[in-house]
Design an enzyme around this catalytic site. Structure first.
Site, PDB file in Angstrom:
ATOM      1  N   CYS A   1       2.878   3.292 -38.727  1.00 19.30           N
ATOM      2  CA  CYS A   1       4.000   3.999 -39.343  1.00 19.30           C
ATOM      3  C   CYS A   1       3.506   5.084 -40.319  1.00 19.30           C
ATOM      4  O   CYS A   1       3.113   6.154 -39.890  1.00 19.30           O
ATOM      5  CB  CYS A   1       4.948   3.019 -40.023  1.00 19.30           C
TER       6      CYS A   1
ATOM      7  N   HIS B   1       6.231  -0.781 -35.768  1.00 15.92           N
ATOM      8  CA  HIS B   1       5.658  -1.814 -36.640  1.00 15.92           C
ATOM      9  C   HIS B   1       5.250  -3.053 -35.844  1.00 15.92           C
ATOM     10  O   HIS B   1       5.960  -4.072 -35.834  1.00 15.92           O
ATOM     11  CB  HIS B   1       6.670  -2.201 -37.728  1.00 15.92           C
TER      12      HIS B   1
ATOM     13  N   GLU C   1       3.117  -5.254 -36.565  1.00 18.92           N
ATOM     14  CA  GLU C   1       2.863  -6.410 -37.432  1.00 18.92           C
ATOM     15  C   GLU C   1       4.088  -7.308 -37.550  1.00 18.92           C
ATOM     16  O   GLU C   1       3.970  -8.495 -37.899  1.00 18.92           O
ATOM     17  CB  GLU C   1       2.392  -5.957 -38.816  1.00 18.92           C
TER      18      GLU C   1
END
Length: 247
Positions: free
Chosen positions: A109, A212, A214
């Site tokens: 990001c 994202h 994660e």
């Protein structure tokens, strides 16, 4: 005991609480991939980062505040632009040293935007005001849900890694790449043509994605693969002076 590659993770900054913090998804994904995540100090001291860069085998640039427009030759035009100059400075140095030493780096990001700005590209400061896209780039919770599709360049390393030409991703950003750095190559775009993934073809592993992973890597194998290949390359670079390119 087998030594794990050390991954330097840039901390997130909470301006209201005057403190650093970390989303566990970043460190958990690195651990699952076989790495040892180390949260880097939040500082604007080049001497600290000289030693930090030397001790780490790879670097993870996390999400967070907007990139300062000054970094890509612009001025702030919207109140929605929230910056963190200390993060800009530390990440700029980390990126420059990672490029110089050819150490693996993964940007997520903000990390993608920082990479593009430092390497000579520009950014949209606020997508809703500067584009006519109907794509949801700034989603609401739950953030692990996919909200739009991404088309991968079939000749890119990312398509080679995932074995796909289209994936769906989550999205939580209001800035994005406007002019792509001449030192980077696009690996994926959203349906509105916004750049969603890049890499630096002159280096072994310097990648970044706009979404994202994660937040989705526990349930989405495509997301975890990004961390797996990043940590694998960090480990190889630790062991060898010269290793082959991924693609």
């Amino acid at each position: 005991m087998k030594r794990k590659p050390i991954i330097g993770v840039v901390p997130l900054w909470d301006e209201d609480k005057n403190s650093i913090w970390m989303h566990p998804g970043y460190t958990d994904a690195v651990i699952r991939a076989g790495g040892l995540p180390i949260i880097l100090p939040f500082a604007d001291d080049r001497d600290i980062f000289i030693q930090s860069v030397e001790m780490c085998d790879g670097f993870l640039l996390t999400g967070g505040q907007d990139i300062s427009p000054e970094l890509y030759g612009d001025t702030k035009r919207y109140r929605s632009v929230k910056t963190c100059p200390t993060r800009d400075n530390m990440e700029e140095y980390i990126l420059e040293r990672a490029v110089e030493l050819d150490k693996p780096l993964l940007g997520i990001c903000r990390g993608l935007q920082l990479m593009n700005a430092v390497l000579g590209g520009t950014l949209y400061q606020h997508l809703p005001r500067e584009t006519n896209s109907s794509i949801v780039h700034l989603q609401t919770p739950p953030y692990e849900n996919a909200v739009h599709g991404v088309r991968l360049d079939p000749d890119s390393p990312l398509a080679y890694l995932l074995g796909k030409q289209r994936i769906t991703v989550n999205s939580y950003h209001h800035q994005g790449i406007k002019e792509l750095s001449p030192k980077l190559k696009c690996m994926a775009r959203a349906e509105d043509r916004l750049v969603e993934a890049v890499y630096m073809p002159s280096k072994r592993f310097i990648w970044a994605v706009q979404w994202h992973p994660e937040m989705t890597c526990k349930s989405d194998n495509n997301s975890q693969k990004l961390f797996d290949v990043f940590v694998t390359y960090s480990n190889l670079c630790r062991k060898m002076n010269k290793i082959p390119f991924l693609y």
